[in-house]
Design a protein around this motif. Structure first.
Motif, PDB file in Angstrom:
ATOM      1  N   TRP A  18       0.821  -1.223   0.043  1.00  0.00           N
ATOM      2  CA  TRP A  18       0.021   0.187  -0.015  1.00  0.00           C
ATOM      3  C   TRP A  18       0.786   1.442  -0.172  1.00  0.00           C
ATOM      4  O   TRP A  18       0.767   2.131  -0.551  1.00  0.00           O
ATOM      5  CB  TRP A  18      -0.973  -0.148   1.144  1.00  0.00           C
ATOM      6  CG  TRP A  18      -1.889   1.023   1.140  1.00  0.00           C
ATOM      7  CD1 TRP A  18      -3.119   1.022   0.699  1.00  0.00           C
ATOM      8  CD2 TRP A  18      -1.667   2.346   1.660  1.00  0.00           C
ATOM      9  NE1 TRP A  18      -3.717   2.304   0.772  1.00  0.00           N
ATOM     10  CE2 TRP A  18      -2.864   3.244   1.624  1.00  0.00           C
ATOM     11  CE3 TRP A  18      -0.640   3.052   2.408  1.00  0.00           C
ATOM     12  CZ2 TRP A  18      -3.027   4.547   2.095  1.00  0.00           C
ATOM     13  CZ3 TRP A  18      -0.960   4.323   2.698  1.00  0.00           C
ATOM     14  CH2 TRP A  18      -2.043   5.182   2.673  1.00  0.00           C
ATOM     15  N   GLU A  20       2.930   1.915  -3.321  1.00  0.00           N
ATOM     16  CA  GLU A  20       2.031   2.470  -4.488  1.00  0.00           C
ATOM     17  C   GLU A  20       1.789   4.170  -4.418  1.00  0.00           C
ATOM     18  O   GLU A  20       1.448   4.658  -5.158  1.00  0.00           O
ATOM     19  CB  GLU A  20       0.610   1.913  -4.423  1.00  0.00           C
ATOM     20  CG  GLU A  20       0.419   0.288  -4.781  1.00  0.00           C
ATOM     21  CD  GLU A  20      -0.823  -0.366  -4.686  1.00  0.00           C
ATOM     22  OE1 GLU A  20      -1.823   0.544  -4.188  1.00  0.00           O
ATOM     23  OE2 GLU A  20      -0.944  -1.304  -4.858  1.00  0.00           O
ATOM     24  N   ARG A  21       2.101   4.609  -3.214  1.00  0.00           N
ATOM     25  CA  ARG A  21       1.958   5.811  -2.884  1.00  0.00           C
ATOM     26  C   ARG A  21       3.273   6.602  -2.451  1.00  0.00           C
ATOM     27  O   ARG A  21       3.300   7.944  -2.327  1.00  0.00           O
ATOM     28  CB  ARG A  21       0.944   6.084  -1.627  1.00  0.00           C
ATOM     29  CG  ARG A  21      -0.389   5.663  -2.038  1.00  0.00           C
ATOM     30  CD  ARG A  21      -1.347   5.282  -0.720  1.00  0.00           C
ATOM     31  NE  ARG A  21      -2.536   4.625  -1.286  1.00  0.00           N
ATOM     32  CZ  ARG A  21      -2.837   3.526  -1.891  1.00  0.00           C
ATOM     33  NH1 ARG A  21      -1.955   2.826  -1.796  1.00  0.00           N
ATOM     34  NH2 ARG A  21      -3.970   3.368  -2.356  1.00  0.00           N
TER      35      ARG A  21
END
Length: 148
Positions: free
Chosen positions: A37, A40-41
């Motif tokens: 997660w 991805e950011r």
């Protein structure tokens, strides 16, 4: 954006420890989902698990010049970990406390957290997703504060 993720006592036993309460996902699986997660950011995570309050405090102190925020599952230390609470207050980094189980629906002695008063928020009762929800909330708070 840099975030320290702390796992407290007994969380290394996830997957086999009281699965009816804590689920069957291992700590390694939770960490992998958090890392995916975050990647991805463009968020960097440093993840530490310890069964010793002092080691968690050392990790908090060491993260001070690096981290923009802290995501912590203090485990049972949320009940009596005053030194851990003081370390979080001392570094003054936005912190979110998470718990796999809903501690408010469990034994009376689990219902008060000494950590929560120095946190921006608390997420509990969503199993491994508590971590993800807490991380998402912390990242949003940091972004709103201007952390790239």
């Amino acid at each position: 954006m840099n975030i320290l993720v702390l796992h407290g006592p007994n969380l290394n036993l996830l997957g086999t420890r009281e699965p009816a309460i804590y689920g069957t996902m291992t700590l390694e699986e939770i960490n992998a989902r958090l890392q995916a997660w975050a990647a991805e950011r463009g968020i960097a995570l440093r993840i530490v698990q310890s069964n010793h309050e002092g080691a968690l405090i050392d990790a908090i102190h060491e993260a001070r010049p690096w981290a923009h925020g802290i995501l912590i599952n203090p485990g049972a230390l949320h009940i009596y970990g005053y030194a851990l609470r003081d370390a979080l207050a001392a570094v003054n980094l936005p912190t979110v406390e998470v718990h796999l189980s809903n501690t408010q629906a469990r034994e009376e002695w689990r219902r008060t957290s000494v950590i929560a008063p120095v946190c921006r928020g608390v997420v509990l009762g969503f199993g491994w997703r508590s971590y993800l929800l807490g991380l998402e909330g912390l990242a949003a708070l940091l972004q709103e504060a201007g952390v790239p």
